[in-house]
Design an enzyme around this catalytic site. Sequence first.
Site, PDB file in Angstrom:
ATOM      1  N   ASP A 220      38.591  73.195  62.889  1.00  0.00           N
ATOM      2  CA  ASP A 220      40.024  73.225  62.628  1.00  0.00           C
ATOM      3  C   ASP A 220      40.539  71.867  63.095  1.00  0.00           C
ATOM      4  O   ASP A 220      40.666  71.626  64.296  1.00  0.00           O
ATOM      5  CB  ASP A 220      40.663  74.372  63.422  1.00  0.00           C
ATOM      6  CG  ASP A 220      42.159  74.444  63.178  1.00  0.00           C
ATOM      7  OD1 ASP A 220      42.738  73.432  62.717  1.00  0.00           O
ATOM      8  OD2 ASP A 220      42.749  75.505  63.429  1.00  0.00           O
ATOM      9  N   VAL A 221      40.788  70.985  62.146  1.00  0.00           N
ATOM     10  CA  VAL A 221      41.064  69.593  62.553  1.00  0.00           C
ATOM     11  C   VAL A 221      42.335  69.464  63.392  1.00  0.00           C
ATOM     12  O   VAL A 221      42.498  68.499  64.129  1.00  0.00           O
ATOM     13  CB  VAL A 221      41.148  68.621  61.350  1.00  0.00           C
ATOM     14  CG1 VAL A 221      39.783  68.320  60.808  1.00  0.00           C
ATOM     15  CG2 VAL A 221      42.070  69.113  60.290  1.00  0.00           C
TER      16      VAL A 221
ATOM     17  N   LYS B 260      45.280  61.402  46.615  1.00  0.00           N
ATOM     18  CA  LYS B 260      46.722  61.431  46.486  1.00  0.00           C
ATOM     19  C   LYS B 260      47.235  62.835  46.752  1.00  0.00           C
ATOM     20  O   LYS B 260      46.448  63.769  46.619  1.00  0.00           O
ATOM     21  CB  LYS B 260      47.149  60.925  45.115  1.00  0.00           C
ATOM     22  CG  LYS B 260      46.872  61.896  43.947  1.00  0.00           C
ATOM     23  CD  LYS B 260      47.379  61.348  42.666  1.00  0.00           C
ATOM     24  CE  LYS B 260      48.759  61.859  42.334  1.00  0.00           C
ATOM     25  NZ  LYS B 260      48.773  63.202  41.737  1.00  0.00           N
TER      26      LYS B 260
ATOM     27  N   HIS C 218      42.500  59.263  40.115  1.00  0.00           N
ATOM     28  CA  HIS C 218      41.380  59.668  39.257  1.00  0.00           C
ATOM     29  C   HIS C 218      41.502  59.127  37.830  1.00  0.00           C
ATOM     30  O   HIS C 218      40.527  59.069  37.103  1.00  0.00           O
ATOM     31  CB  HIS C 218      41.155  61.187  39.295  1.00  0.00           C
ATOM     32  CG  HIS C 218      42.094  61.988  38.447  1.00  0.00           C
ATOM     33  ND1 HIS C 218      43.364  62.300  38.843  1.00  0.00           N
ATOM     34  CD2 HIS C 218      41.944  62.542  37.221  1.00  0.00           C
ATOM     35  CE1 HIS C 218      43.947  63.013  37.896  1.00  0.00           C
ATOM     36  NE2 HIS C 218      43.108  63.185  36.902  1.00  0.00           N
TER      37      HIS C 218
ATOM     38  N   LYS D  12      38.526  57.532  34.626  1.00  0.00           N
ATOM     39  CA  LYS D  12      38.322  58.057  33.267  1.00  0.00           C
ATOM     40  C   LYS D  12      37.639  56.999  32.408  1.00  0.00           C
ATOM     41  O   LYS D  12      38.024  55.833  32.434  1.00  0.00           O
ATOM     42  CB  LYS D  12      39.670  58.462  32.643  1.00  0.00           C
ATOM     43  CG  LYS D  12      40.254  59.717  33.271  1.00  0.00           C
ATOM     44  CD  LYS D  12      41.572  60.096  32.607  1.00  0.00           C
ATOM     45  CE  LYS D  12      42.256  61.218  33.367  1.00  0.00           C
ATOM     46  NZ  LYS D  12      41.890  62.560  32.922  1.00  0.00           N
TER      47      LYS D  12
ATOM     48  N   GLU E 222      51.146  66.820  29.274  1.00  0.00           N
ATOM     49  CA  GLU E 222      50.265  67.932  29.666  1.00  0.00           C
ATOM     50  C   GLU E 222      50.756  69.206  29.006  1.00  0.00           C
ATOM     51  O   GLU E 222      51.964  69.400  28.822  1.00  0.00           O
ATOM     52  CB  GLU E 222      50.313  68.117  31.180  1.00  0.00           C
ATOM     53  CG  GLU E 222      49.767  66.951  31.958  1.00  0.00           C
ATOM     54  CD  GLU E 222      49.622  67.324  33.420  1.00  0.00           C
ATOM     55  OE1 GLU E 222      48.570  67.853  33.782  1.00  0.00           O
ATOM     56  OE2 GLU E 222      50.576  67.108  34.188  1.00  0.00           O
TER      57      GLU E 222
ATOM     58  N   HIS F 279      49.464  57.458  38.298  1.00  0.00           N
ATOM     59  CA  HIS F 279      48.680  57.375  37.067  1.00  0.00           C
ATOM     60  C   HIS F 279      49.341  56.485  35.995  1.00  0.00           C
ATOM     61  O   HIS F 279      48.697  55.626  35.401  1.00  0.00           O
ATOM     62  CB  HIS F 279      48.446  58.761  36.467  1.00  0.00           C
ATOM     63  CG  HIS F 279      47.827  59.745  37.425  1.00  0.00           C
ATOM     64  ND1 HIS F 279      46.885  59.385  38.358  1.00  0.00           N
ATOM     65  CD2 HIS F 279      47.997  61.083  37.591  1.00  0.00           C
ATOM     66  CE1 HIS F 279      46.518  60.459  39.053  1.00  0.00           C
ATOM     67  NE2 HIS F 279      47.187  61.495  38.612  1.00  0.00           N
TER      68      HIS F 279
ATOM     69  N   LYS G 254      55.056  68.185  32.108  1.00  0.00           N
ATOM     70  CA  LYS G 254      54.249  69.410  32.025  1.00  0.00           C
ATOM     71  C   LYS G 254      54.838  70.273  30.913  1.00  0.00           C
ATOM     72  O   LYS G 254      56.006  70.142  30.567  1.00  0.00           O
ATOM     73  CB  LYS G 254      54.302  70.156  33.357  1.00  0.00           C
ATOM     74  CG  LYS G 254      53.642  69.347  34.481  1.00  0.00           C
ATOM     75  CD  LYS G 254      52.976  70.245  35.500  1.00  0.00           C
ATOM     76  CE  LYS G 254      52.317  69.450  36.615  1.00  0.00           C
ATOM     77  NZ  LYS G 254      51.023  68.862  36.247  1.00  0.00           N
TER      78      LYS G 254
END
EC number: 1.1.1.49
Length: 488
Positions: free
Chosen positions: A96-97, A149, A179, A183, A217, A241, A341
Site C-alpha cells: 500500500d504505497v 497521463k 500513447h 501509434k 470517439e 494527444h 466522445k
Amino acid sequence: MTTSAQSAPGLPLDMIIFGGMGDLAVRKLLPALYMAHLHGNLPPGTRIVSTGRQEFDRAAYLAFVEEKSRPFIADANFADEAWRGFLQLLEFVRVDVQQDDLAALAAASRAGAERVFYLATAPSLFTTICDKLAAAGLVDRHARVVLEKPLGRDLASAVEINEAVGRHFAESQIYRIDHYLGKETVQNLMVLRFGNSILEPLWRAPNISSVQITVAEEVGVGSRAGFYDSAGAMRDMVQNHLLQLLCIVAMEPPTSLAPDAVRDEKLKVLRSLRRFNLATIARDTVRGQYTRGVSGNQEVQGYLEEPNVPAGSATETFVALRAFIDTWRWSKVPFYLRTGKRMGRRSSKIVIEFANPPFSLFPEYQHGGAANRLVIELQPEEAIKLQLMAKEPGSGMHMQQVALNLDLQSAFSQRRAEAYERLLIDVVRGRLTHFMRRDELEAAWEWADPIIDGWSTLAEQPRPYAAGTWGPPESFALLARDGASWVE
Ligand code: BG6
C-alpha cells in the site's frame, strides 16, 4: 541535452508496475507485455513485478491476470505456450504505497537488475512512490520511470509532479507516455513528412490554407466519470494527444531522430502557439456535452445520465477550436482542432487543405472547399488520400475531385503492434524519442491553461449535441465563418 538512460546489455530487467491491478495494467500493459514476450522483444531474464494493495499471493494474482487480462488478447495472437511462459515472468508484491515503505519490493527486487518503474496510478501518488523508491535504494543510474497521463491538471500541478520525480530521476530516465506517439499511424506521419521530398516545398503558408485535426470517439465516458468529470476533453485529449499531432504536422525537420532533436522541434511549435484571450476564447473555441442519442445503432444516454456524473455537471465532452502558430511557415494558417466522445463514429484524421489555384480556367465549375487536400486517416483505418481535380469524361470541361488512395493496410502485410506494446519496447531499450520531455509538457499546459480558465471566467456552458452526431452546431459555424467545413 537529454540522452537516453543507458539500457545496459546483459543486465536482467525487472519491470515493476505500480497500480498492477488497475484498469490500465490489466487491459493494456499486461497484454502489451505478453505480445512483446510472444515476439521475443523482452530481454532474457525479464521479470514483471506487479504491486497492489490486495492480499494476493502469486497464485491468486496469476488467476486474476488469467481472468482479467487474457480477454484483452485477440485470439489470433494467443498461443498457449507463450501465455504460460509469460505468466512465469509475473510476480506480485503487496504494497500500500500510501502506508508502507517499499522494503517488501526491495526484498523482491534482484540485486543488479535493471529496473523500470511503471507508475500506472493516480498522479497524486507519483511523489510518494518516487520518494519511497529512492528511500528503499531502488533508484540507480540504470533505473527508468514511466509516467502515465494525466500529468497534472494545469501547469502548476504538472510542475509539481515534474519537480518531485526529478528529485530522484534524471530527465533521461523519465518516460512520459502519450500513447498517441506509439501509434503506427502517428509515427508514419514523421515518415510521410520527412521521408519524402515532394511535400516539403508545399508544406507551409501560403500553399496550405488550413489544417484540420479530428480525433472523434464513438464511446462515451463509460465508467470513468470519476476521473473524467474533473478533467473534460480539453485536459483529457487536447492538451496531450491533439497537441502532439499538431506538433508533428507543424514542426520543422529535426536534424536527426535523436530524442532531443525531435523534442526540441516540437517544443518550438508549442511555444509558438498563439495564446488565447477572453475575446478569442469566446470567438474561436467551442465546448460541447453529449445528450441522449443514437450511437452505433443503439440508443445511448446523455453525459449527465452516465453513472457518477454529478448533477448539472458543466464538463465538456467535446472541444473544437481554431488555433494559430505564429511562425514564418504557418503565418495566418488556421489549425482547426476537434475531439469529442459519442461522436458519429470513431475517426481520427488530419486534413491538409491546399490553397486553390490563384486563377480559375474553369469558371463554370463551382466547388466548395479546397481543390486539393491531403487526408491522413489515422484510425480506425490507416490511409493517405491525395485529392486532385480531374476532368469528368464527356464534352465540356467539367471537373470532379478524385483521390489518389494509398491503403496502408494492404500495402503492408506486417502485424501492427498496439501503441503500448511499441512504447514499452522503447522503454525497455532506452529509446526516448516518442516520449514527452518536461518542457514540452509544461509548454502544452501554458497554452491550455488560459483556455480552461477563460471558459470559467466567461461561465461558458457546454453546448449540447446529440450522441452519435458530429458535435454542436457552433463547431460547424466556427469553420463556416472562414468559408471552410469539417471533412468527415
Ligand atoms: C485516453 C483518454 O488518453 O485516450 C480517453 O483518456 C480516450 O478518454 C483515449 O478514450 C483514446 O485513445 P484511442 O487510442 O482509443 O484513440
